[in-house]
Write a protein that holds these residues in place. Structure first.
Motif, mmCIF file in Angstrom:
data_model
loop_
_atom_site.group_PDB
_atom_site.id
_atom_site.type_symbol
_atom_site.label_atom_id
_atom_site.label_comp_id
_atom_site.label_asym_id
_atom_site.label_seq_id
_atom_site.Cartn_x
_atom_site.Cartn_y
_atom_site.Cartn_z
ATOM 1 N N ILE A 50 0.841 -1.205 0.000
ATOM 2 C CA ILE A 50 0.000 0.000 0.000
ATOM 3 C C ILE A 50 0.869 1.246 0.000
ATOM 4 O O ILE A 50 0.622 2.193 -0.751
ATOM 5 C CB ILE A 50 -0.978 -0.006 1.199
ATOM 6 N N LEU A 51 1.919 1.253 0.814
ATOM 7 C CA LEU A 51 2.829 2.407 0.862
ATOM 8 C C LEU A 51 3.552 2.586 -0.470
ATOM 9 O O LEU A 51 3.728 3.716 -0.929
ATOM 10 C CB LEU A 51 3.817 2.266 2.014
ATOM 11 N N ASN A 52 3.945 1.486 -1.090
ATOM 12 C CA ASN A 52 4.584 1.556 -2.408
ATOM 13 C C ASN A 52 3.608 2.098 -3.457
ATOM 14 O O ASN A 52 3.985 2.893 -4.315
ATOM 15 C CB ASN A 52 5.105 0.183 -2.850
ATOM 16 N N ASN A 53 2.341 1.668 -3.375
ATOM 17 C CA ASN A 53 1.320 2.168 -4.301
ATOM 18 C C ASN A 53 1.142 3.671 -4.150
ATOM 19 O O ASN A 53 1.053 4.402 -5.145
ATOM 20 C CB ASN A 53 -0.026 1.476 -4.043
ATOM 21 N N ILE A 54 1.079 4.130 -2.902
ATOM 22 C CA ILE A 54 0.907 5.562 -2.632
ATOM 23 C C ILE A 54 2.097 6.345 -3.173
ATOM 24 O O ILE A 54 1.926 7.373 -3.847
ATOM 25 C CB ILE A 54 0.698 5.817 -1.128
ATOM 26 N N LYS A 55 3.301 5.852 -2.909
ATOM 27 C CA LYS A 55 4.515 6.529 -3.383
ATOM 28 C C LYS A 55 4.532 6.616 -4.917
ATOM 29 O O LYS A 55 4.776 7.678 -5.484
ATOM 30 C CB LYS A 55 5.755 5.789 -2.888
ATOM 31 N N GLU A 56 4.233 5.503 -5.575
ATOM 32 C CA GLU A 56 4.229 5.481 -7.037
ATOM 33 C C GLU A 56 3.144 6.416 -7.605
ATOM 34 O O GLU A 56 3.374 7.135 -8.570
ATOM 35 C CB GLU A 56 4.006 4.055 -7.547
ATOM 36 N N SER A 57 1.975 6.417 -6.967
ATOM 37 C CA SER A 57 0.885 7.282 -7.415
ATOM 38 C C SER A 57 1.268 8.753 -7.300
ATOM 39 O O SER A 57 1.009 9.543 -8.209
ATOM 40 C CB SER A 57 -0.381 7.018 -6.604
ATOM 41 N N LEU A 58 1.870 9.125 -6.199
ATOM 42 C CA LEU A 58 2.266 10.518 -5.997
ATOM 43 C C LEU A 58 3.333 10.950 -7.005
ATOM 44 O O LEU A 58 3.383 12.117 -7.395
ATOM 45 C CB LEU A 58 2.735 10.749 -4.563
ATOM 46 N N GLN A 59 4.147 10.010 -7.448
ATOM 47 C CA GLN A 59 5.152 10.320 -8.464
ATOM 48 C C GLN A 59 4.510 10.633 -9.818
ATOM 49 O O GLN A 59 5.123 11.268 -10.667
ATOM 50 C CB GLN A 59 6.144 9.162 -8.608
ATOM 51 N N HIS A 60 3.269 10.194 -10.029
ATOM 52 C CA HIS A 60 2.564 10.443 -11.288
ATOM 53 C C HIS A 60 1.810 11.769 -11.295
ATOM 54 O O HIS A 60 1.264 12.168 -12.325
ATOM 55 C CB HIS A 60 1.593 9.298 -11.581
ATOM 56 N N VAL A 61 1.765 12.458 -10.165
ATOM 57 C CA VAL A 61 1.003 13.700 -10.073
ATOM 58 C C VAL A 61 1.572 14.775 -11.001
ATOM 59 O O VAL A 61 0.841 15.366 -11.802
ATOM 60 C CB VAL A 61 0.911 14.204 -8.617
ATOM 61 N N SER A 62 2.873 15.054 -10.911
ATOM 62 C CA SER A 62 3.443 16.127 -11.736
ATOM 63 C C SER A 62 3.390 15.781 -13.219
ATOM 64 O O SER A 62 3.131 16.645 -14.064
ATOM 65 C CB SER A 62 4.864 16.465 -11.304
ATOM 66 N N TYR A 63 3.605 14.527 -13.542
ATOM 67 C CA TYR A 63 3.541 14.036 -14.920
ATOM 68 C C TYR A 63 2.141 14.272 -15.494
ATOM 69 O O TYR A 63 1.978 14.780 -16.591
ATOM 70 C CB TYR A 63 3.895 12.551 -14.850
ATOM 71 N N THR A 64 1.127 13.934 -14.721
ATOM 72 C CA THR A 64 -0.260 14.101 -15.161
ATOM 73 C C THR A 64 -0.629 15.575 -15.244
ATOM 74 O O THR A 64 -1.311 16.007 -16.189
ATOM 75 C CB THR A 64 -1.218 13.347 -14.210
ATOM 76 N N PHE A 65 -0.168 16.357 -14.288
ATOM 77 C CA PHE A 65 -0.444 17.791 -14.300
ATOM 78 C C PHE A 65 0.155 18.448 -15.549
ATOM 79 O O PHE A 65 -0.494 19.261 -16.207
ATOM 80 C CB PHE A 65 0.082 18.455 -13.025
ATOM 81 N N LYS A 66 1.389 18.078 -15.901
ATOM 82 C CA LYS A 66 2.028 18.604 -17.116
ATOM 83 C C LYS A 66 1.213 18.231 -18.353
ATOM 84 O O LYS A 66 1.020 19.046 -19.253
ATOM 85 C CB LYS A 66 3.439 18.034 -17.272
#
Length: 130
Positions: free
Chosen positions: A4-20
């Motif tokens: 679950i922690l790994n999922n959260i970390k990976e998801s948060l890494q996609h935030v800036s990519y998606t925002f761009k």
């Protein structure tokens, strides 16, 4: 718990990519349409990455693709507007996703040839280069 922690970390890494990606899509809408027609494009995905990261990137992507109308499918009611948003999505991907260098027309031909005639109409109507 570790997954679950790994999922959260990976998801948060996609935030800036998606925002761009969303920002580039806004710029392309202004360039080709003249206004922002799809203000909520991929906002569901952005929201899920931030608040539902425990689901994991793959599950979030699968949910998004299932319910987002711009992800064309024979199982969905495809409209001209959906095709236009898909075209802009494909076109913007080449500016923000290094693994997706194709323009909208090339993406259509390679991955979605069944939508070729509709995509051609949209490209012509909005003067989006092939």
């Amino acid at each position: 718990m570790k997954q679950i922690l790994n999922n959260i970390k990976e998801s948060l890494q996609h935030v800036s990519y998606t925002f761009k990606h969303i920002c580039v899509l806004y710029k392309l809408q202004l360039k080709y349409i003249g206004y922002i027609k799809f203000p909520f494009h991929d906002m569901d995905k952005l929201f899920m990455y931030i608040f539902c990261g425990f689901l994991g990137v793959k599950r979030i992507s699968k949910l998004h693709r299932k319910y987002a109308s711009h992800h064309l499918s024979k199982n969905k009611n495809v409209t001209y507007s959906n095709v236009l948003e898909a075209v802009l999505d494909w076109e913007s991907a080449r500016y923000t996703k290094p693994d997706k260098p194709l323009n909208a027309w090339e993406t259509c031909l390679k991955y979605y040839p069944e939508w070729e005639s509709l995509v051609d109409i949209v490209l012509s109507a909005y003067n989006i280069p092939k």
